[in-house]
Structure formats: C-alpha cells, structure tokens
Design a protein around this motif. Structure first.
Motif: not given
Length: 106
Positions: A59-63, A67-69, A76-79
């Motif tokens: 959703p956001y580059y800032q995110s 939180n790059p992990e 995390e991507r699967e979640k």
C-alpha cells in the motif's frame, strides 16, 4: 487518428460480487492488465488494473521503508494475501472513470 483506430474491442469483466482472488486470477489469465466491473444489470461501475491489485498488497512506500520485513518476508506476504483474498471488488475498484467516443481524436 481516432480512438477507434487503437481501442480494444474485447473486454474482460467481473461482477460486483467478485473477490480480490477472483479478480487477480481473471487479470492474470486474460493477460489484459485490467478488468471491468459490471453490476447486476451489466452496467459498467468500475475498473481494476494490475496496479490496483498490487497497491493493496504493497500500500505505501513509507510503510515499506518503516517495516521492510513485512514486504520481504514470504510468510508476511502470504498473510497479507490471505487477509485480502475475500475482499469484494467494490472495496478496491476504481470508480472515477472517464470515457470517450470511438470517433474522438486521440
């Protein structure tokens, strides 16, 4: 040159009840890059592009920077995918569309 000279005439559509997962599968299978969303009367009510689908997962580059992990960890991507796969298309489709006549100049 008019719009008619370059426009697509075959459209890939999904109903308003389609889920994120169904829309993503349709975009991937069609290789079109987008699908049009139709209501129960087959009226055009929205559009979903590949960009829209990715925006939900990232959703956001800032995110990403904070939180790059969450973005590099496959678990995390699967979640995230599990979290959004049942979202109804009306939740994330583009509703503000502009149209043009086939006879208008490009």
């Amino acid at each position: 040159m008019n719009i008619r000279d370059v426009m697509e005439t075959t459209f890939v559509t999904v109903p308003e009840s389609a889920t994120y997962k169904e829309v993503a599968e349709k975009v991937y299978a069609s290789k079109t890059g987008c699908v049009f969303v139709l209501d129960a009367t087959n009226k055009l009510v929205g559009l979903v592009s590949e960009h829209d689908l990715l925006r939900i997962l990232f959703p956001y580059y800032q995110s990403y920077y904070l939180n790059p992990e969450q973005y590099t960890d496959p678990n995390e991507r699967e979640k995230k995918i599990e979290e959004v796969q049942d979202h109804v298309v009306t939740r994330f489709m583009c509703k503000d569309m502009h149209s043009a006549s086939p006879d208008e100049p490009i």
